[in-house]
Design an enzyme around this catalytic site. Structure first.
Site, mmCIF file in Angstrom:
data_model
loop_
_atom_site.group_PDB
_atom_site.id
_atom_site.type_symbol
_atom_site.label_atom_id
_atom_site.label_comp_id
_atom_site.label_asym_id
_atom_site.label_seq_id
_atom_site.Cartn_x
_atom_site.Cartn_y
_atom_site.Cartn_z
ATOM 1 N N TYR A 49 2.611 1.916 1.218
ATOM 2 C CA TYR A 49 2.190 3.433 0.239
ATOM 3 C C TYR A 49 3.113 4.262 1.202
ATOM 4 O O TYR A 49 2.508 5.568 2.049
ATOM 5 C CB TYR A 49 1.092 3.047 1.056
ATOM 6 C CG TYR A 49 0.126 2.456 -0.146
ATOM 7 C CD1 TYR A 49 0.209 2.540 -1.594
ATOM 8 C CD2 TYR A 49 -0.536 0.687 0.160
ATOM 9 C CE1 TYR A 49 -0.778 1.838 -1.954
ATOM 10 C CE2 TYR A 49 -1.500 0.615 -0.678
ATOM 11 C CZ TYR A 49 -1.343 0.984 -1.468
ATOM 12 O OH TYR A 49 -2.562 0.079 -2.741
ATOM 13 N N ASN A 112 -10.535 -1.556 -5.468
ATOM 14 C CA ASN A 112 -10.555 -1.392 -6.292
ATOM 15 C C ASN A 112 -9.385 -2.602 -6.977
ATOM 16 O O ASN A 112 -9.188 -1.904 -8.108
ATOM 17 C CB ASN A 112 -9.885 -0.078 -6.612
ATOM 18 C CG ASN A 112 -8.233 0.445 -5.942
ATOM 19 O OD1 ASN A 112 -8.027 0.103 -5.744
ATOM 20 N ND2 ASN A 112 -7.939 1.806 -6.556
ATOM 21 N N HIS A 115 -3.507 -2.658 -7.995
ATOM 22 C CA HIS A 115 -2.406 -1.975 -8.110
ATOM 23 C C HIS A 115 -2.307 -2.395 -8.575
ATOM 24 O O HIS A 115 -1.014 -3.187 -9.414
ATOM 25 C CB HIS A 115 -1.943 -1.762 -6.281
ATOM 26 C CG HIS A 115 -0.296 -0.910 -6.575
ATOM 27 N ND1 HIS A 115 -1.079 -0.308 -6.143
ATOM 28 C CD2 HIS A 115 0.978 -0.956 -6.690
ATOM 29 C CE1 HIS A 115 -0.034 1.017 -6.463
ATOM 30 N NE2 HIS A 115 1.754 0.150 -6.676
ATOM 31 N N GLU A 126 8.661 -0.533 -6.153
ATOM 32 C CA GLU A 126 7.906 -1.094 -5.446
ATOM 33 C C GLU A 126 7.866 -3.097 -5.442
ATOM 34 O O GLU A 126 8.011 -3.619 -4.820
ATOM 35 C CB GLU A 126 5.742 -1.051 -6.356
ATOM 36 C CG GLU A 126 6.020 -0.092 -5.372
ATOM 37 C CD GLU A 126 4.802 0.942 -5.927
ATOM 38 O OE1 GLU A 126 3.782 0.115 -7.094
ATOM 39 O OE2 GLU A 126 3.925 1.770 -5.627
HETATM 40 P P1 CMP Z 1 -3.778 2.648 -5.520
HETATM 41 O O1 CMP Z 1 -3.747 2.397 -7.211
HETATM 42 O O2 CMP Z 1 -3.546 1.478 -5.056
HETATM 43 O O3 CMP Z 1 -2.546 3.302 -4.655
HETATM 44 C C1 CMP Z 1 -3.444 4.037 -3.944
HETATM 45 C C2 CMP Z 1 -4.663 3.796 -3.333
HETATM 46 O O4 CMP Z 1 -5.334 4.344 -2.391
HETATM 47 C C3 CMP Z 1 -5.377 3.882 -4.699
HETATM 48 O O5 CMP Z 1 -5.117 3.036 -5.733
HETATM 49 C C4 CMP Z 1 -6.527 3.481 -3.643
HETATM 50 O O6 CMP Z 1 -6.917 2.018 -4.042
HETATM 51 C C5 CMP Z 1 -6.038 4.360 -3.099
HETATM 52 N N1 CMP Z 1 -7.282 5.857 -2.685
HETATM 53 C C6 CMP Z 1 -7.148 6.988 -3.076
HETATM 54 N N2 CMP Z 1 -8.391 7.301 -3.233
HETATM 55 C C7 CMP Z 1 -8.638 7.259 -2.000
HETATM 56 C C8 CMP Z 1 -9.878 7.729 -1.632
HETATM 57 N N3 CMP Z 1 -10.285 8.996 -1.277
HETATM 58 N N4 CMP Z 1 -10.536 7.048 -0.072
HETATM 59 C C9 CMP Z 1 -9.820 5.927 -0.350
HETATM 60 N N5 CMP Z 1 -9.121 5.376 -0.606
HETATM 61 C C10 CMP Z 1 -7.850 5.768 -1.487
#
Ligand code: CMP
Length: 137
Positions: A49, A112, A115, A126
């Site tokens: 990341y 969530n 990814h 990636e």
């Molecule tokens: P992902 O698609 O894995 O890419 C980056 C991740 O950062 C995203 O999914 C979220 O899970 C996480 N993310 C984005 N915004 C926030 C936030 N405001 N607080 C915590 N995690 C976040």
């Protein structure tokens, strides 16, 4: 055919949702070309990341992503990158459309469930970060 990189995140693996999510992936028409269960270290999550390094949630994100095992996936389909993002739904499960994975399985913007790469350059980085050529069939 296009390939994209996907993760079934630690929150979903912990809740034993990996099987259901994989079934949805196959039902949506993706071919799984690579798959591995891995518990990332904090350093591995930080490298993955790195583009988010300056974001306020970087520490929370990398701690969560290294909190338990996740499923790393190489997925193939026509237009796989967009197709996978559409299958997942919006980053924030509260804003995701009905029928998407994040709507059905995500708990919060951080936890969530899944990814996916957001562009061809990201997908190349990636996929290469986690899979060697010999591991992709
Ligand atoms: P992902 O698609 O894995 O890419 C980056 C991740 O950062 C995203 O999914 C979220 O899970 C996480 N993310 C984005 N915004 C926030 C936030 N405001 N607080 C915590 N995690 C976040």
């Amino acid at each position: 055919m296009e390939r994209t990189f996907a993760i079934i995140k630690p929150d979903a693996v912990e809740r034993r949702l990996a099987g259901q999510i994989l079934a949805r992936i196959e039902k949506a028409g993706f071919t799984v070309r690579g798959m591995r269960l891995q518990h990332l270290s904090q350093a591995e999550a930080e490298g993955f990341y790195a583009v988010h390094r300056s974001r306020p949630f970087f520490g929370e994100l990398t701690a969560f992503m290294s909190s338990g095992p996740c499923v790393l996936l190489a997925l193939e389909a026509d237009g796989a990158i967009k197709k996978w993002r559409d299958t997942m739904g919006a980053t924030d499960p509260a804003k995701a459309d009905a029928g998407t994975l994040r709507k059905d399985f995500g708990e919060s913007i951080g936890r969530n469930a899944t990814h996916g790469s957001d562009a061809p350059e990201t997908a190349a980085f990636e996929l290469g970060y986690f899979f060697r050529g010999m591991e992709l069939l």
